[in-house]
Design an enzyme around this catalytic site. Sequence first.
Site, PDB file in Angstrom:
ATOM      1  N   GLU A  54       0.818  -1.200   0.000  1.00  0.00           N
ATOM      2  CA  GLU A  54       0.000   0.000   0.000  1.00  0.00           C
ATOM      3  C   GLU A  54       0.863   1.265   0.000  1.00  0.00           C
ATOM      4  O   GLU A  54       0.593   2.225  -0.724  1.00  0.00           O
ATOM      5  CB  GLU A  54      -0.904   0.024   1.249  1.00  0.00           C
ATOM      6  CG  GLU A  54      -1.801  -1.192   1.386  1.00  0.00           C
ATOM      7  CD  GLU A  54      -1.191  -2.273   2.259  1.00  0.00           C
ATOM      8  OE1 GLU A  54      -1.909  -2.780   3.136  1.00  0.00           O
ATOM      9  OE2 GLU A  54       0.001  -2.597   2.052  1.00  0.00           O
ATOM     10  N   ALA A 156      12.368 -42.016  -5.249  1.00  0.00           N
ATOM     11  CA  ALA A 156      12.096 -42.851  -6.418  1.00  0.00           C
ATOM     12  C   ALA A 156      12.371 -44.294  -6.039  1.00  0.00           C
ATOM     13  O   ALA A 156      13.325 -44.576  -5.307  1.00  0.00           O
ATOM     14  CB  ALA A 156      12.973 -42.429  -7.595  1.00  0.00           C
ATOM     15  N   LEU A 206      22.200 -30.692  -5.923  1.00  0.00           N
ATOM     16  CA  LEU A 206      21.003 -30.124  -5.288  1.00  0.00           C
ATOM     17  C   LEU A 206      20.514 -28.880  -6.020  1.00  0.00           C
ATOM     18  O   LEU A 206      20.046 -27.919  -5.405  1.00  0.00           O
ATOM     19  CB  LEU A 206      21.253 -29.827  -3.805  1.00  0.00           C
ATOM     20  CG  LEU A 206      21.634 -31.032  -2.934  1.00  0.00           C
ATOM     21  CD1 LEU A 206      21.757 -30.613  -1.472  1.00  0.00           C
ATOM     22  CD2 LEU A 206      20.633 -32.173  -3.069  1.00  0.00           C
TER      23      LEU A 206
END
Length: 345
Positions: A54, A156, A206
């Site tokens: 704002e 996985a 990573l």
Amino acid sequence: MASAVEIDAMRRALQLARRGPRGLNPQVGAVILSPAGDVLAEGHHRGAGTPHAEVDALSQLAPGAARGATAVVTLEPCNHTGRTGPCAVALLEAGVARVVFALDDPTDAAAGGADRLRAAGVDVESGVEADAARLLIRDWIALQRTGRPHVTVKWAQSLDGRAAADDGTSQWITGPDARRDVHARRAQADAIVAGTGTVRADDPALTARADGGSLLDAQPIPVVIGRSETAPDAAVRRHPRTPLFYDTHDLTAVLADLGARGVQRVFVEGGPTLASAFIRDGLADELLVYVAPVLLGGSRLAIGDVGVPTIDHARRLAVASVQTLGDDLLIVAGPANTPDREGDA
């Protein structure tokens, strides 16, 4: 009731909010409308310590230009003095006559701006495009309520539940479509977590990567948990973002520290030991299980001890979705019969 012009302005404010960073503060956007409905100014929050949306919008206007205007904001104007002053006061001082916002502020410290505005005679409308606003900052809302980030645990596995062959080889159990999906999800996380055992054995980067190996624009913060030292030449140390190392096995403490840093979403890829620990400690909000149609046998289980001594203590899951990715399946699940961390604002 909000007008069509105000609803359009709110949708624009949501677009502006997405320009801001995820972190300690929510992503917030604001649009200032003239009494005739014309856009006078736009703003968004650019991170901790910077002007709120704002105030950012009001700063673009000459003194008195917002008198009688309507402020359209994606989150209730704050009633709190921190690094910046209360937005509710800034709107009052600017002479804004009406405020339209999407969500109530869920924090005790900052809430109350709407009541302050109403008490001063400002016309206030809430709940406009609330679902879209909630979706945008749901992770930040969850962080305020729980004090820790949302945790996704990924692994996985073969059809018979193995993460690797008996000799330790595991690349690749799943196919390229599944791996592409993993990297896309990494890029959506704020931090990616692995254990020191995995870092030592596999030397993972990573990072979130495209098919050709190039880095995606969005990169999670790499986090390494465990007592063992990480080699000076480890791939994770070359990550484009500075890694965080936690010499502890206290996952609750790690998540609390990450939350204090503004990390909202964590992606755990730390191998069976770390994945099992997050599940065992009740810290896994979401599980991503990539299942390949292969059989490996042997002892290399994808998940170890998760604190289930008997069948009566089995950790029941609710399956959110099952998706085919090439020859593989992706099962997305979470703990059954637990409150939704993304909840209502």
